[in-house]
Design a protein around this motif. Sequence first.
Motif, PDB file in Angstrom:
ATOM      1  N   VAL A 253     -50.924 -19.457  52.465  1.00 49.99           N
ATOM      2  CA  VAL A 253     -51.363 -19.577  51.075  1.00 49.99           C
ATOM      3  C   VAL A 253     -50.457 -18.740  50.178  1.00 49.99           C
ATOM      4  O   VAL A 253     -50.121 -17.606  50.501  1.00 49.99           O
ATOM      5  CB  VAL A 253     -52.844 -19.146  50.918  1.00 49.99           C
ATOM      6  N   GLN A 254     -50.033 -19.338  49.077  1.00 52.33           N
ATOM      7  CA  GLN A 254     -49.226 -18.633  48.093  1.00 52.33           C
ATOM      8  C   GLN A 254     -50.143 -18.007  47.039  1.00 52.33           C
ATOM      9  O   GLN A 254     -51.296 -18.413  46.890  1.00 52.33           O
ATOM     10  CB  GLN A 254     -48.244 -19.602  47.419  1.00 52.33           C
TER      11      GLN A 254
ATOM     12  N   ASP B 260     -51.814 -27.142  44.387  1.00 51.69           N
ATOM     13  CA  ASP B 260     -51.507 -25.718  44.395  1.00 51.69           C
ATOM     14  C   ASP B 260     -52.778 -24.877  44.406  1.00 51.69           C
ATOM     15  O   ASP B 260     -53.848 -25.331  43.970  1.00 51.69           O
ATOM     16  CB  ASP B 260     -50.708 -25.344  43.136  1.00 51.69           C
ATOM     17  N   VAL B 261     -52.628 -23.638  44.885  1.00 55.22           N
ATOM     18  CA  VAL B 261     -53.728 -22.680  44.816  1.00 55.22           C
ATOM     19  C   VAL B 261     -53.965 -22.318  43.354  1.00 55.22           C
ATOM     20  O   VAL B 261     -53.039 -21.936  42.638  1.00 55.22           O
ATOM     21  CB  VAL B 261     -53.403 -21.423  45.641  1.00 55.22           C
TER      22      VAL B 261
ATOM     23  N   ALA C  46     -63.321 -24.821  48.478  1.00 53.58           N
ATOM     24  CA  ALA C  46     -63.507 -26.081  47.762  1.00 53.58           C
ATOM     25  C   ALA C  46     -62.744 -27.215  48.437  1.00 53.58           C
ATOM     26  O   ALA C  46     -63.261 -28.332  48.574  1.00 53.58           O
ATOM     27  CB  ALA C  46     -63.051 -25.924  46.308  1.00 53.58           C
ATOM     28  N   ALA C  47     -61.533 -26.942  48.865  1.00 60.15           N
ATOM     29  CA  ALA C  47     -60.739 -27.982  49.521  1.00 60.15           C
ATOM     30  C   ALA C  47     -61.398 -28.442  50.811  1.00 60.15           C
ATOM     31  O   ALA C  47     -61.453 -29.646  51.108  1.00 60.15           O
ATOM     32  CB  ALA C  47     -59.327 -27.467  49.792  1.00 60.15           C
TER      33      ALA C  47
ATOM     34  N   GLY D  99     -49.100 -23.060  51.929  1.00 56.27           N
ATOM     35  CA  GLY D  99     -48.865 -22.357  50.670  1.00 56.27           C
ATOM     36  C   GLY D  99     -49.707 -23.018  49.596  1.00 56.27           C
ATOM     37  O   GLY D  99     -50.338 -22.371  48.769  1.00 56.27           O
ATOM     38  N   TRP D 100     -49.725 -24.320  49.592  1.00 54.45           N
ATOM     39  CA  TRP D 100     -50.650 -25.142  48.821  1.00 54.45           C
ATOM     40  C   TRP D 100     -51.570 -25.837  49.824  1.00 54.45           C
ATOM     41  O   TRP D 100     -51.471 -25.614  51.028  1.00 54.45           O
ATOM     42  CB  TRP D 100     -49.879 -26.172  47.978  1.00 54.45           C
ATOM     43  N   PHE D 101     -52.472 -26.700  49.336  1.00 58.25           N
ATOM     44  CA  PHE D 101     -53.418 -27.374  50.215  1.00 58.25           C
ATOM     45  C   PHE D 101     -53.126 -28.868  50.261  1.00 58.25           C
ATOM     46  O   PHE D 101     -53.081 -29.529  49.213  1.00 58.25           O
ATOM     47  CB  PHE D 101     -54.858 -27.140  49.759  1.00 58.25           C
TER      48      PHE D 101
END
Length: 338
Positions: free
Chosen positions: A22-23, A178-179, A189-190, A293-295
């Motif tokens: 995760v970023q 993106d986060v 949530a994702a 880094g993103w989902f």
Amino acid sequence: MPSPTRCLTAGDALIFVRDRAVQPPADHPLIGLELEWLTYHESDPARRLTTAELAPVLAGVAAGAARVGSGVVAAANGTLPAGGRITIEPGGQVELSSAPQPSAAEAIDATRTDMEVLRGALREAGIRLQGSGLDQHRSPERVIDTARYRAMEAYFDAFGPEGRAMMCNSASLQVNVDVDGEPMDAWRAATLAAPLLAQFFNAPSPNRMDLWSRIDYTRAMPVEGFDLPSAWAAYALEARVMFVRVDVDECVPILDGLTFIGWLEHGHPLGWPTEADLAEHLTTLFPPVRPRGWFELRTIDALDDACWPRAVELAAALVLDGPDRKKLLETGEVPGWR
């Protein structure tokens, strides 16, 4: 490629994976889409398209953009007019990956722009795209002959027919977000949104997610845990090794149940894992939401043109920081849906 001597510890591997999970929250979060379609000959739908038929058409898509009109011109580097890129998947599916965009609406518009060019070129060649999660009529047949896909096919075949069907006879819509805001809220949530999106938009069983439910659980089950970096690192190290790359053009499938942590601790006749081996291992893990880094939300079957924009809008609303995400986290339900 593996090393003849041990060069990576379990601690090294945990840090490597954690750092990529995760970023930091983005000031201006971006959304990217990956739309995949099954491909058919207009004149002979039962016959599978080959790369020899698809590749020349797709290579000419940039030139075809100039014929669309309305000032649309493809970039000189071969991307589509809105920055998207095209790939051919193992069974001849075609995938359009959009350039990241500042909003769901802009991601949808950019994708539609590139789709117009792509569909036009394929239509001229007598090729039809179908937004459907599962091809239930043709036998699974791999048309891409690369070391990675040969090894993947051999690995999945050891578990049953579902893996080959997933590779060659399925298509998906992937939404990359993106986060945004508090990272663990975004992650929660994702993970809540992913199965709900499948429930709302996928075709009744049998569908693509049915295949995933019967494929090697160590790489297809959800990532569980609120401490995402640690949960993802544990998931990655406990997953089975799919293959070991021994050369640019050769991957050896690993069929004995070896996990990555087992490879780290005990080695293998082919050698010891390196960071490059771990990085490639991460690309063979396919949970419903994959942290990069993103989902990556991976549960939505390919959809027709009337449906996929709504799925994108809902996915973004549930994962980005806002009232819909807040409601989802509080109730586990999607606002406005039953």
